[in-house]
Design a protein around this motif. Sequence first.
Motif, short mmCIF file in Angstrom:
data_model
loop_
_atom_site.label_atom_id
_atom_site.label_comp_id
_atom_site.label_asym_id
_atom_site.label_seq_id
_atom_site.Cartn_x
_atom_site.Cartn_y
_atom_site.Cartn_z
N ARG A 1 0.84 -1.20 0.00
CA ARG A 1 0.00 0.00 0.00
C ARG A 1 0.87 1.25 0.00
N GLY A 2 0.22 2.39 -0.25
CA GLY A 2 0.94 3.66 -0.20
C GLY A 2 1.57 4.03 -1.52
N LEU A 3 2.45 5.01 -1.46
CA LEU A 3 3.14 5.50 -2.65
C LEU A 3 3.91 4.36 -3.31
N ARG B 1 3.34 9.14 -10.09
CA ARG B 1 3.93 9.49 -8.81
C ARG B 1 4.42 8.21 -8.13
N PHE B 2 5.69 8.19 -7.76
CA PHE B 2 6.29 6.98 -7.21
C PHE B 2 7.64 7.35 -6.60
N ARG B 3 8.23 6.39 -5.94
CA ARG B 3 9.58 6.54 -5.39
C ARG B 3 10.50 5.56 -6.13
N ALA C 1 9.25 -7.06 -1.18
CA ALA C 1 7.96 -6.87 -0.51
C ALA C 1 7.54 -5.42 -0.51
N SER C 2 8.50 -4.50 -0.51
CA SER C 2 8.19 -3.07 -0.48
C SER C 2 8.03 -2.46 -1.87
N ALA C 3 8.36 -3.22 -2.91
CA ALA C 3 8.34 -2.69 -4.27
C ALA C 3 7.02 -3.00 -4.97
N HIS C 4 6.63 -2.13 -5.89
CA HIS C 4 5.47 -2.35 -6.74
C HIS C 4 5.86 -2.91 -8.10
N VAL C 5 6.98 -2.42 -8.63
CA VAL C 5 7.40 -2.76 -9.99
C VAL C 5 8.91 -2.93 -10.02
#
Length: 364
Positions: A178-180, A211-213, A259-263
Amino acid sequence: MAGDERRPRVLLLTGGPLDGAGGCAVRLASDVLGALPEVDFVWFSRRPGRERPPPEHGRPVRVLSGGGGPLGPGRVQSVLAGAVFARRVALVHAFLTVGRGFPLFSRLRPLLLGGRPVLHTVAGVQDPRRLAHARPLGMTVALSESMARRLRSAGFGDVRVVPPMIGPDEWPYLPRPRGLPAVLFTGHHDPGGGAETAIDAAAEAQREGARFRLVLAMRTRPGQDAAGLAEALRERAGAAGLTDFEVRGHVGDMHALLASAHVLLFPPAVLGHADIPLTVLQALASGRPAILSDLPQFADFGHAVLRAPAGDARRTGQQLAWLLDQPRSWDMLAERGRVLVEDHFGPERFAARYAALYRELLSP
């Protein structure tokens, strides 16, 4: 082989210890050792200290090493130890990239390894020009069909294909964080390795409204200036207009990172040390969609990933922006990636193929 009265003894010839930091070649050797418990393996072990727990079976041979990898003379130790133990085994299984020293090693193969049969798993080719001066060590195994074709055209003869393995239990499917969103690049500071293209692609995606980190997890080669290279990437990201990014060094806990990554954003122009980077397979197994370069090694991934022309930061960035804006497409790619790993990179197929090759080479 399980029904043999005597277990075959096989030397795992690697450039570094199996319980050190290693790389793709060492990881492949460790996977073969774990997949074939009925084989009596001889393998190289690190002293003093260890980066990770040693394999549970087989016979370790001590070599000096620093930082988990071989010291300057460490590869020489491995070659000399291999030359000694090659005379005491039924089969030598080499896990070596085709790098600067490989052509000379291949020409000295009869002197160093004697008359024992050799199975050579090619983890990668650092410079294709070196293939012209290299000779096959024995039966050759490539990780991908594209690499097999390249090796055959270079005179390596009968080249088999055994893709690397990923254990589904070791890399479970993870829910979307979840989140950014966090976009991950992980690789080495190599020319054409993809870090710079990832930064430029991220800047393009940001201009498209995403929008992403951006997180760059970088590993260094021996002799590289890690701090200086990391600072150069930070300067490039800032100059490209990125405001939310991080450049890290080597990350030991890859599970937590994924686990913390989206892509996973992995757009190299060339692949050297690893023909199929294990990081890509780990991400797909974890349910993380991947945007990759359109390199031949990734052609068999089909519709389980997004691909863009190597070096095309604009197209890569557009794909990233689209994916972050399409949650249903994210879910579809996450599922496809997991299925791809289970169907084509599972441990059962990996073990069966190497067991068959061992039977073929060890048969009278």
